[in-house]
Design an enzyme around this catalytic site. Structure first.
Site, mmCIF file in Angstrom:
data_model
loop_
_atom_site.group_PDB
_atom_site.id
_atom_site.type_symbol
_atom_site.label_atom_id
_atom_site.label_comp_id
_atom_site.label_asym_id
_atom_site.label_seq_id
_atom_site.Cartn_x
_atom_site.Cartn_y
_atom_site.Cartn_z
ATOM 1 N N ARG A 1 0.976 -1.242 0.123
ATOM 2 C CA ARG A 1 -0.060 0.009 0.036
ATOM 3 C C ARG A 1 0.964 1.444 0.060
ATOM 4 O O ARG A 1 0.451 2.353 0.628
ATOM 5 C CB ARG A 1 -0.834 -0.037 1.213
ATOM 6 C CG ARG A 1 -1.946 -0.984 1.225
ATOM 7 C CD ARG A 1 -2.807 -0.865 -0.081
ATOM 8 N NE ARG A 1 -3.860 -2.073 0.040
ATOM 9 C CZ ARG A 1 -4.078 -3.228 -0.298
ATOM 10 N NH1 ARG A 1 -2.755 -3.665 -0.680
ATOM 11 N NH2 ARG A 1 -4.912 -3.961 0.105
HETATM 12 N N1 EPU Z 1 -11.943 -10.921 9.623
HETATM 13 C C1 EPU Z 1 -12.580 -10.983 10.661
HETATM 14 N N2 EPU Z 1 -13.471 -10.119 10.838
HETATM 15 C C2 EPU Z 1 -13.511 -8.908 10.182
HETATM 16 C C3 EPU Z 1 -12.810 -8.671 9.058
HETATM 17 C C4 EPU Z 1 -11.969 -9.967 8.696
HETATM 18 O O1 EPU Z 1 -12.619 -11.916 11.567
HETATM 19 O O2 EPU Z 1 -14.475 -8.017 10.239
HETATM 20 C C5 EPU Z 1 -10.804 -12.096 9.390
HETATM 21 C C6 EPU Z 1 -11.419 -12.784 8.021
HETATM 22 O O3 EPU Z 1 -12.207 -13.737 8.376
HETATM 23 C C7 EPU Z 1 -9.909 -13.532 7.542
HETATM 24 C C8 EPU Z 1 -9.121 -12.238 8.150
HETATM 25 O O4 EPU Z 1 -9.557 -11.456 9.028
HETATM 26 O O5 EPU Z 1 -9.765 -14.435 8.261
HETATM 27 C C9 EPU Z 1 -8.613 -11.348 6.884
HETATM 28 O O6 EPU Z 1 -9.682 -10.659 6.346
HETATM 29 P P1 EPU Z 1 -9.830 -10.747 4.882
HETATM 30 O O7 EPU Z 1 -9.639 -11.917 4.078
HETATM 31 O O8 EPU Z 1 -10.973 -9.938 4.430
HETATM 32 O O9 EPU Z 1 -8.804 -9.473 4.295
HETATM 33 P P2 EPU Z 1 -8.190 -8.430 4.686
HETATM 34 O O10 EPU Z 1 -6.647 -8.650 5.277
HETATM 35 O O11 EPU Z 1 -9.140 -7.727 6.022
HETATM 36 C C10 EPU Z 1 -7.245 -7.276 2.421
HETATM 37 C C11 EPU Z 1 -7.217 -5.970 1.972
HETATM 38 C C12 EPU Z 1 -8.166 -5.638 1.293
HETATM 39 C C13 EPU Z 1 -8.385 -6.572 0.247
HETATM 40 C C14 EPU Z 1 -8.762 -8.045 0.806
HETATM 41 C C15 EPU Z 1 -8.866 -9.100 -0.419
HETATM 42 C C16 EPU Z 1 -5.818 -4.551 3.464
HETATM 43 C C17 EPU Z 1 -5.816 -3.745 4.660
HETATM 44 N N3 EPU Z 1 -6.932 -5.080 3.233
HETATM 45 O O12 EPU Z 1 -8.058 -7.389 3.551
HETATM 46 O O13 EPU Z 1 -7.984 -4.332 0.555
HETATM 47 O O14 EPU Z 1 -9.744 -6.186 -0.556
HETATM 48 O O15 EPU Z 1 -7.508 -8.289 1.517
HETATM 49 O O16 EPU Z 1 -7.648 -9.197 -1.055
HETATM 50 O O17 EPU Z 1 -4.778 -4.572 2.780
HETATM 51 C C18 EPU Z 1 -8.108 -2.044 0.633
HETATM 52 O O18 EPU Z 1 -6.896 -1.820 0.812
HETATM 53 O O19 EPU Z 1 -9.020 -1.025 0.626
HETATM 54 C C19 EPU Z 1 -9.003 -3.333 0.854
HETATM 55 C C20 EPU Z 1 -10.261 -3.452 0.991
#
Ligand code: EPU
Length: 292
Positions: free
Chosen positions: A170
């Site tokens: 990022r």
């Molecule tokens: N989780 C929870 N509760 C929540 C959210 C997530 O328990 O409210 C858990 C999920 O179940 C999972 C883990 O946390 O086990 C990771 O969550 P997720 O797979 O949704 O991915 P993330 O790491 O939160 C990242 C990027 C997103 C991108 C997604 C999918 C960052 C900060 N976030 O999210 O990017 O869309 O992976 O590739 O890098 C963005 O940058 O604006 C963004 C949305």
């Protein structure tokens, strides 16, 4: 004001920025400038430089929180056709910073080119995506970039090749410059196969992220090896509301704004999430969105 006198065709004063952001909140821009050509952009940048007017580049407004007081100085938007061109030559793609990322993706996929398809569902412009190295679990934009053309505050144009650029989680080295266009090298693949893959990614995204509400994507960066969303969720903050802004009950790293929301509400919610996560897990969350 000299800036208005010289560029009155393309400049408005006290232009509301809220409609131009995904969160739909925040105050106006002191000067809002939409250059029609590269030469006009160059003149505006030089004038701002000479008069020490701060410059902000507005992309798609999808990763941006504008404070309620608004933005002093000039907010420039590269929305004219000159900045939004997309050209494909074999596996080589050249696209303007003002082009929407989704247009760049759909053009490349139609041409049977794979690479940028992993960015499906990410809103905003190409310039914004490059600046913040937009991406997800399947990859980020930086890994496909071959060169980026930028213009500095004094009007100097520079082309940086991939070995002169850095892209990290990022973030990129494209700071304090205006991105004009970028070149990508993609690889040929069956468009139907690419589309199938995109559909799967899109469905997964829709299932876990509040994409239909007013939000600015993920609010915090993921701390190394951890998920910000998971930490905020474990801190019990899903669905917590301040004023007309709430932490999404679908994904806790998203803040969703409702009618009547203010940027102050968002700032308070950000502070609350940061302090609760620090208190409970000893982790300092870093904000991912731009705050003007
Ligand atoms: N989780 C929870 N509760 C929540 C959210 C997530 O328990 O409210 C858990 C999920 O179940 C999972 C883990 O946390 O086990 C990771 O969550 P997720 O797979 O949704 O991915 P993330 O790491 O939160 C990242 C990027 C997103 C991108 C997604 C999918 C960052 C900060 N976030 O999210 O990017 O869309 O992976 O590739 O890098 C963005 O940058 O604006 C963004 C949305």
């Amino acid at each position: 004001m000299p800036l208005l006198d010289n560029f009155s065709d393309i400049t408005t004063r006290d232009e509301p920025l809220a409609p131009l952001t995904w969160l739909k909140i925040g105050g106006p821009a002191q000067f809002f400038v939409r250059p029609r050509s590269f030469d006009e952009l160059s003149l505006v940048l030089r004038r701002c430089h000479d008069e020490q007017v701060p410059v902000h580049l507005l992309g798609g407004g999808s990763n941006l929180l504008v404070r309620d007081v608004g933005v002093s100085g000039a907010v420039i938007q590269l929305a004219a056709p000159e900045f939004c061109k997309i050209e494909i030559n074999g596996t080589h793609v050249r696209a303007g910073a003002g082009a929407s990322l989704s247009h760049v993706i759909s053009h490349t996929v139609k041409a049977g080119l794979a690479g940028l398809d992993v960015l499906v569902g990410i809103p905003g412009t190409l310039g914004g995506a490059l600046r913040g190295n937009a991406g997800g679990r399947s990859g980020d934009i930086g890994q496909h970039v071959r060169s980026v053309r930028t213009i500095g505050t004094d009007g100097t144009v520079t082309v940086r090749k991939e070995d002169e650029l850095t892209f990290a989680y990022r973030e990129s080295s494209l700071v304090n410059v205006t991105i004009l266009e970028a070149e990508f090298e993609l690889h040929a693949e069956d468009p139907e196969e690419i589309t199938r893959r995109m559909r799967t990614l899109w469905i997964a995204k829709k299932a876990t992220q509040p994409l239909t509400f007013q939000s600015a994507g993920c609010i915090f960066k993921n701390p190394r090896g951890m998920s910000a969303g998971l930490l905020i969720d474990r801190a019990g903050l899903k669905g917590v509301r301040i004023g007309n802004v709430e932490i999404s009950d679908r994904h806790a790293n998203f803040i969703v704004s409702h009618p009547g929301a203010s940027s102050e509400d968002v700032m308070r919610l950000i502070d609350m999430a940061r302090s609760k996560v620090a208190e409970q897990f000893g982790v300092d969350l870093e904000v991912e969105i731009e705050i003007w």
